[in-house]
Motif scaffolding. Structure first.
Motif, mmCIF file in Angstrom:
data_model
loop_
_atom_site.group_PDB
_atom_site.id
_atom_site.type_symbol
_atom_site.label_atom_id
_atom_site.label_comp_id
_atom_site.label_asym_id
_atom_site.label_seq_id
_atom_site.Cartn_x
_atom_site.Cartn_y
_atom_site.Cartn_z
ATOM 1 N N GLY A 119 -1.381 2.420 -16.666
ATOM 2 C CA GLY A 119 -1.516 2.992 -15.244
ATOM 3 C C GLY A 119 -2.683 2.421 -14.605
ATOM 4 N N ALA A 120 -2.621 1.343 -14.028
ATOM 5 C CA ALA A 120 -2.720 0.694 -12.889
ATOM 6 C C ALA A 120 -1.573 0.277 -11.951
ATOM 7 C CB ALA A 120 -3.287 -1.049 -13.321
ATOM 8 N N ASP A 121 -0.360 0.111 -12.957
ATOM 9 C CA ASP A 121 0.350 0.077 -12.002
ATOM 10 C C ASP A 121 0.891 1.096 -11.437
ATOM 11 O OD1 ASP A 121 1.200 -2.488 -13.336
ATOM 12 O OD2 ASP A 121 2.380 -1.879 -14.830
ATOM 13 N N GLY A 122 0.758 2.500 -11.898
ATOM 14 C CA GLY A 122 1.141 3.561 -11.426
ATOM 15 C C GLY A 122 0.320 3.639 -9.697
ATOM 16 N N VAL A 123 -0.848 3.817 -10.215
ATOM 17 C CA VAL A 123 -2.168 3.813 -9.058
ATOM 18 C C VAL A 123 -1.881 2.803 -7.482
ATOM 19 C CG1 VAL A 123 -4.824 2.944 -8.310
ATOM 20 C CG2 VAL A 123 -3.655 4.512 -10.580
ATOM 21 N N PHE A 124 -1.529 0.942 -8.050
ATOM 22 C CA PHE A 124 -1.131 0.507 -7.210
ATOM 23 C C PHE A 124 0.303 0.468 -6.731
ATOM 24 C CE2 PHE A 124 0.864 -3.629 -6.078
ATOM 25 C CZ PHE A 124 -0.442 -4.621 -5.109
ATOM 26 N N GLN A 125 1.107 1.170 -7.201
ATOM 27 C CA GLN A 125 2.272 1.476 -6.435
ATOM 28 C C GLN A 125 2.395 2.662 -5.459
ATOM 29 O OE1 GLN A 125 5.392 2.199 -9.434
ATOM 30 N NE2 GLN A 125 4.975 -0.159 -10.381
ATOM 31 N N VAL A 126 1.232 3.310 -6.046
ATOM 32 C CA VAL A 126 1.102 4.444 -4.821
ATOM 33 C C VAL A 126 0.111 4.457 -3.899
ATOM 34 C CG1 VAL A 126 -0.072 7.139 -4.691
ATOM 35 C CG2 VAL A 126 1.339 6.517 -6.672
ATOM 36 N N ASP B 32 -10.232 8.348 1.369
ATOM 37 C CA ASP B 32 -8.616 8.701 2.056
ATOM 38 C C ASP B 32 -9.005 7.347 2.540
ATOM 39 O OD1 ASP B 32 -6.645 9.462 3.277
ATOM 40 O OD2 ASP B 32 -7.458 10.543 4.839
ATOM 41 N N SER B 33 -8.849 6.319 1.876
ATOM 42 C CA SER B 33 -8.761 4.502 2.519
ATOM 43 C C SER B 33 -7.375 4.091 1.381
ATOM 44 C CB SER B 33 -9.870 4.215 2.433
ATOM 45 O OG SER B 33 -9.897 2.701 2.308
ATOM 46 N N ASP B 34 -6.355 3.753 1.193
ATOM 47 C CA ASP B 34 -5.733 2.937 0.381
ATOM 48 C C ASP B 34 -6.211 2.012 -0.093
ATOM 49 O OD1 ASP B 34 -3.385 4.500 1.449
ATOM 50 O OD2 ASP B 34 -3.286 3.573 3.245
ATOM 51 N N ALA B 35 -7.021 1.659 0.936
ATOM 52 C CA ALA B 35 -7.964 -0.237 0.088
ATOM 53 C C ALA B 35 -8.925 0.380 -1.316
ATOM 54 C CB ALA B 35 -8.128 -0.803 1.071
ATOM 55 N N ALA B 36 -9.052 1.387 -1.516
ATOM 56 C CA ALA B 36 -10.167 2.267 -1.380
ATOM 57 C C ALA B 36 -9.295 2.231 -3.312
ATOM 58 C CB ALA B 36 -10.360 3.470 -1.895
ATOM 59 N N VAL B 37 -7.785 2.684 -2.846
ATOM 60 C CA VAL B 37 -6.295 3.004 -3.787
ATOM 61 C C VAL B 37 -6.705 1.723 -4.846
ATOM 62 C CG1 VAL B 37 -4.847 4.216 -4.847
ATOM 63 C CG2 VAL B 37 -6.374 5.281 -2.922
ATOM 64 N N VAL B 38 -6.090 0.995 -3.882
ATOM 65 C CA VAL B 38 -6.070 -0.464 -4.719
ATOM 66 C C VAL B 38 -6.863 -1.279 -5.393
ATOM 67 C CG1 VAL B 38 -5.648 -2.621 -4.079
ATOM 68 C CG2 VAL B 38 -4.158 -0.637 -2.929
#
Length: 263
Positions: A28-35, A174-180
């Motif tokens: 699940g973490a892989d999916g979050v990181f890849q997106v 709306d931040s890629d850093a927050a998603v990572v």
């Protein structure tokens, strides 16, 4: 349904339940990181992404499977697999947090890709260890079913992680850093979940005689060369052509995907 019935039987095994929890959290973490990585590299308007940058991002996600994959088993036979899940996911949580800082810092692409490559490289060991540990948590009669259902559940978890990444961007920030950082939290959760598994349960056998690491690595390289020579022999040209066709198909698929993203 037969699948639900089989899964219900497998979940009676405590070791399988705990191993599956590690897999679900980890993938699940892989999916979050890849997106998050794809979103930052491909869909950031201010970056004016080039085809080379998109291809580099895809290489970061796929390269470890080709470079690390043939040698992962050699190292897994020397490390406790429970410890691989613990320290591997802790390392990925740390590197994901570093990647989030790099995203915020607007660093050069190559530095971001190196950090992301560390995360995906460790992933190869974790996935291989999850598969290698299955025979230690289920009996022989149900091993085939476990080998079928467990990776499928992991793929579904990765897909759900991708959905979670989009939800975080839409609802929270709306931040890629927050998603990572969400991915980093899931990696940390996977590491903590692995602590519920006994250290010696997943192997490998401590009494098993193994060659020296250098000898084993050299043997793997020799085996790869022997496999190529085996395919090159005239009686097996059909298999070589089949692999060549598959490689060309995957290459064209990647090129079309990059073109589609650019459009």
């Amino acid at each position: 349904m037969a699948v639900v019935r089989d899964l219900r039987v497998l979940l009676r095994f405590q070791g399988f339940r705990r191993l599956l929890a590690v897999r679900l959290l980890s993938q699940g973490a892989d999916g979050v990181f890849q997106v998050a990585l794809a979103s930052y590299v491909v869909f950031s308007p201010e970056r004016q992404t080039s085809a080379a940058a998109i291809a580099s991002a895809m290489a970061v996600l796929l390269l470890p499977y080709s470079l690390v994959g043939p040698f992962a088993g050699i190292l897994l036979d020397r490390w406790r697999r429970r410890q691989v899940f613990l320290y591997g996911n802790l390392l990925r949580a740390l590197m994901a947090a570093v990647t989030a800082l790099l995203v915020l810092g607007r660093v050069p692409d190559w530095l971001l890709f190196v950090s992301a490559l560390c995360v995906t490289g460790v992933n190869r060991f974790v996935l291989a260890g999850l598969s290698a540990a299955l025979p230690r948590v289920v009996d022989g009669e149900r091993l085939v079913i476990a080998n079928s259902l467990s990776p499928t559940a992991g793929t579904l978890a990765a897909t759900a992680g991708g959905g979670l990444a989009f939800a975080v961007r839409l609802v929270v920030a709306d931040s890629d850093a927050a998603v990572v950082l969400v991915g980093a939290v899931l990696y940390l959760s996977a590491a903590l979940a692995s602590l519920r598994i006994a250290k010696e349960l997943l192997g490998p056998e401590p009494a098993l005689l193994r060659p020296r690491l250098s000898t084993a690595l050299a043997g793997a390289v020799r085996d790869l060369r022997a496999g190529l020579r085996h395919l090159a022999a005239p009686p097996r040209r059909e298999a070589a052509w089949a692999l060549t066709a598959m490689s060309l198909m995957r290459f064209c698929y990647g090129a079309m995907l990059v073109l589609l993203l650019m459009l």
